[in-house]
Scaffold this active site. Structure first.
Site, PDB file in Angstrom:
ATOM      1  N   SER A 103       0.115 -62.741  -8.810  1.00 32.27           N
ATOM      2  CA  SER A 103      -0.399 -63.628  -8.070  1.00 32.27           C
ATOM      3  C   SER A 103       0.228 -63.839  -6.564  1.00 32.27           C
ATOM      4  CB  SER A 103      -0.165 -65.268  -8.633  1.00 32.27           C
ATOM      5  OG  SER A 103      -0.304 -66.198  -7.715  1.00 32.27           O
ATOM      6  N   TYR A 111       5.859 -71.440 -11.838  1.00 33.32           N
ATOM      7  CA  TYR A 111       4.653 -70.351 -11.902  1.00 33.32           C
ATOM      8  C   TYR A 111       5.032 -69.433 -11.128  1.00 33.32           C
ATOM      9  CZ  TYR A 111      -0.210 -68.822 -11.627  1.00 33.32           C
ATOM     10  OH  TYR A 111      -1.184 -67.684 -11.528  1.00 33.32           O
TER      11      TYR A 111
END
Lengths: 245, 489
Positions: free
Chosen positions: A138, A151
């Site tokens: 990501s 995250y």
């Protein structure tokens, strides 16, 4: 091409799998929900896949399911050219801070388990003399950020792992593709406000497939994020803190 | 820049015994019988992500309800708790909004899998969230098209059923429901069942045009139409006189499968003009060799100021529209023919923050004269500036118990929203439609009063009886059903 996908019943994985199906590639699906896998297999068959699409059980949170799942894929497809991992869990920072168990799950799934899955896939691909390993990391992993501490950290670790893998094994024939999506509108992001450059899974899928074909080590989707993140990575820490990005 | 903070996601499982030390020893000590229990647990948690409440809007951006919207690929899961299913939210008024403070809606838009397709018969079965756009992308190249399409391809199969949508071919092929084979639904008592003209036929026909109130539509089985080529053969003709346009529309419909007319609703009396568009699928030997490239959609990056679309800009637009649509006969791109407005992705933002309404009614044919002309006169008298004005002749009424179409002219107009003035305007238009024994289209409606609706819809009682039989407590409830059908708020 013969492709194995983990997490293709949903979101970005679904869109990428459809691209492969439209081209007539051989596909094997890995996932944990039998009914969902069955439906996704039918969907791909009806969207142009040339042959029956088989699927097998594999759960990112059960590392002992990795080897049997991949073994089944290898057997069914008679060898594999590419393994694509889109599975993962998202957690909002506020949520992860108060729910320890959830935080453990996100960190485990997005880093430890994904890496362990990649290790099994890597060994199998190298045994065959090489192949492509495509994993969805990501843009959140490119820089430590206050909005996605946990995250982002897991994804940063994953990106670093993939880069290391690339340096170590590319010469032996293993091509790693680290996909770094920006905000993509899927069921799991539906409750977040879409930021600029938000896009749909169908928009990014062709770019991902092309990166897999070419073996591009890092690919930002949509492409604009490459330049945004280039700027963000170069920001000095005091500036980063100031803009609270 | 601040908003970029919320980033990307891909999903997979949650809720599982986390194996923090995922080695084979841990695996062998983990009791295997545990799996079944955790499976059941986690599936519910997965399917219902922590979606906060937000303002859900109708396409006209006037109606809004503050509610949660459950999003998942797995409709069977989320339909257990939702009070209404919605698709891409293209209905203009409050049809896709859950009853206020009653419960969450579910979005079908992530459930878009094609489960079965028979290329011999053209029968397709898919999840309710499949959009027409996606469907065309997948099947037009192999010679199939949806049998009936509304004016946007951003509609889901479920939405097409719930509104029993009609298209430019209604005079010939009827509405969407005519081409349905079966529906898989979750009804209010929690059961999942399949209904069709042969099985639970009452539920089936109540669901066509039932505005999603008879149950959650999970899967749709549909007869696709075979087309000779992916291109349209179109004939465009200008008329300076509306009466001759009406005559030409009706006679054109007798010969052409697709017909529709555009009227300039912003002219002075006596200066009306309009454009008739007739079409059919091009034969293979007429059509270009190449496949029509999907059109790139432009987006509206921000809300236009609310005054942006007004009588003046409307007149300028209409002038341009007439000028760019000359009399012609020839090949046309299917997207341009069926979906002219989809070219601009979120064109509803052009009306600004205040939004707009669309009003669509049907005016039965008359022996002499045209109710449409009187309707246009009324609009002028009321000082309404209809910025878009589209006319279509309908064929026979379908089998849907509450479906909109019946023989007559249907007229569809866009009006900027102006608060109480709009309510007043709709009231007067409804009085007129009522006197003409017409009715209004629920998928567009936001301002009709219940008493007007009941007077227009003698069919309502029969439909409502079926609905109540399947859902005595009206546990599937929309903002529209509260406003019009007498559900408790």
């Amino acid at each position: 091409m013969k492709v194995v996908l983990l997490g293709a019943t949903k979101g970005m994985g679904r869109a990428v799998a459809r691209k492969f199906a439209e081209r007539g590639d051989s596909i094997f699906l890995l996932g944990r929900d039998q009914d969902e896998l069955e439906r996704s297999a039918l969907d791909l068959e009806n969207r142009g896949a040339r042959q029956r699409i088989e699927y097998g059980f594999c759960d990112l949170l059960q590392p002992r399911s990795f080897e049997p799942g991949l073994a089944q894929a290898w057997e069914t497809l008679d060898g594999v050219d590419a393994v694509v991992v889109t599975a993962g869990i998202f957690g909002a920072q506020e949520d992860l801070e108060v729910r320890d168990a959830h935080a453990a799950r996100v960190l485990t799934a997005d880093f430890t388990s994904t890496v362990l899955f990649c290790e099994v896939a890597r060994k199998r691909l190298l045994e065959d003399g090489g192949g492509t390993l495509c994993v969805f990391s990501s843009v959140a992993g490119d820089r430590g950020r206050s909005k996605v501490v946990l995250y982002g950290a897991a994804k940063a670790g994953l990106s670093a792992y993939l880069e290391g893998l690339d340096h170590r094994y590319r010469r032996a024939g293993l091509r790693t593709v680290c996909v770094k999506p920006g905000f993509v509108r899927t069921a799991m992001t539906a409750d977040l406000d879409a930021p600029p450059f938000a896009c749909d899974p169908e928009t990014i899928a062709p770019r991902v497939v092309r990166a897999i074909d070419r073996g591009t080590p890092v690919v930002y989707v949509p492409g604009i994020w490459r330049w945004v993140l280039l700027a963000i990575r170069m920001l000095p820490r005091f500036a980063m803190r100031r803009i609270d990005f | 820049m601040r908003k970029i903070g919320k980033i990307e996601v891909e999903t997979m499982s949650e809720e599982h015994e986390v194996e923090l030390v995922p080695d084979s020893h841990a695996a062998s000590t983990a009791p295997t019988e545990n799996t079944a229990a955790t499976d059941a647990e986690r599936s519910t948690e997965d399917a219902v992500p922590r979606t906060g409440q937000r303002s859900l809007l109708g396409w006209g951006r006037v109606a809004h309800v503050f509610a949660r919207e459950l999003c998942s690929e797995n409709l069977e899961e989320i339909s257990k708790q939702a009070v209404l299913s919605r698709g891409l939210g293209r209905s203009y008024g409050d049809a896709s909004l859950p009853a206020p403070e009653f419960g969450p809606a579910l979005s079908t838009r992530f459930a878009d899998r094609i489960l079965d397709f028979d290329s011999e018969t053209g029968v397709l079965r898919a999840e309710a969230g499949l959009s027409l756009r996606d469907l065309l992308h997948s099947f037009l190249s192999s010679g199939f098209f949806v049998p009936v399409t509304p004016g946007t391809q951003f509609a889901t199969l479920g939405g097409c059923v719930a509104s029993d949508v009609h298209g430019k071919n209604h005079h010939r092929d009827g509405s969407f429901g005519e081409h349905l084979r079966s529906l898989k639904m979750r009804v209010a008592d929690g059961r999942i069942l399949v209904c069709s003209p042969d099985h639970e036929a009452e539920l089936f026909y109540a669901t066509l045009g039932g505005m999603g109130l008879t149950g959650h539509i999970l899967e749709v089985e549909l007869q696709m139409a075979r087309v000779p080529s992916p291109w349209i053969w179109q004939k465009v003709k200008h008329f300076d006189n509306l009466e001759s346009l009406f005559v030409a529309l009706r006679s054109g419909s007798a010969k052409w499968p697709f017909s529709v007319a555009w009227i300039d609703g912003l002219t002075a009396p006596g200066r009306e003009h309009g454009i008739l568009m007739l079409g059919r699928w091009a034969e293979a030997d007429e059509a270009p060799r190449k496949f029509p490239k999907p059109r790139k959609a432009r987006t509206v990056p921000f809300d236009a100021p609310s005054w942006f679309l007004n009588g003046l800009t409307g007149r300028i637009h209409n002038r341009l529209h007439s000028w760019t649509h000359r009399n012609s006969v020839g090949i046309e791109h299917p997207e341009t023919f069926f979906y002219p407005l989809d070219h601009v992705r979120d064109w509803n933002r052009l009306y600004g923050k205040r939004g707009f309404i669309q009003y669509q009614c049907i005016l039965p044919h008359e022996e002499e004269g045209y109710a449409v002309l009187r309707f246009l006169d009324l609009l002028r008298k009321l000082g309404a500036d209809p910025l878009l004005c589209v006319l279509k002749d309908f064929g026979a009424q379908g089998k849907g118990m509450l479906s909109f179409p019946k023989p007559g002219f249907t007229l569809c107009i866009d009006l900027p929203y102006r608060g109480d003035r709009t309510q007043n305007l709709v009231d007067q238009l409804n009085e007129f439609v009522l006197a003409e024994e017409g009715r209004i289209y629920l998928a567009k409606d936001l301002h009709t009063r219940a008493e007007h609706f009941f007077a227009m819809e003698p069919r309502f009682e029969a439909w409502n009886e079926v609905r109540r039989r399947w859902d005595p407590q009206a546990s599937i409830r929309s903002a529209l059903s509260v406003r019009l059908f007498g559900d408790d708020a």
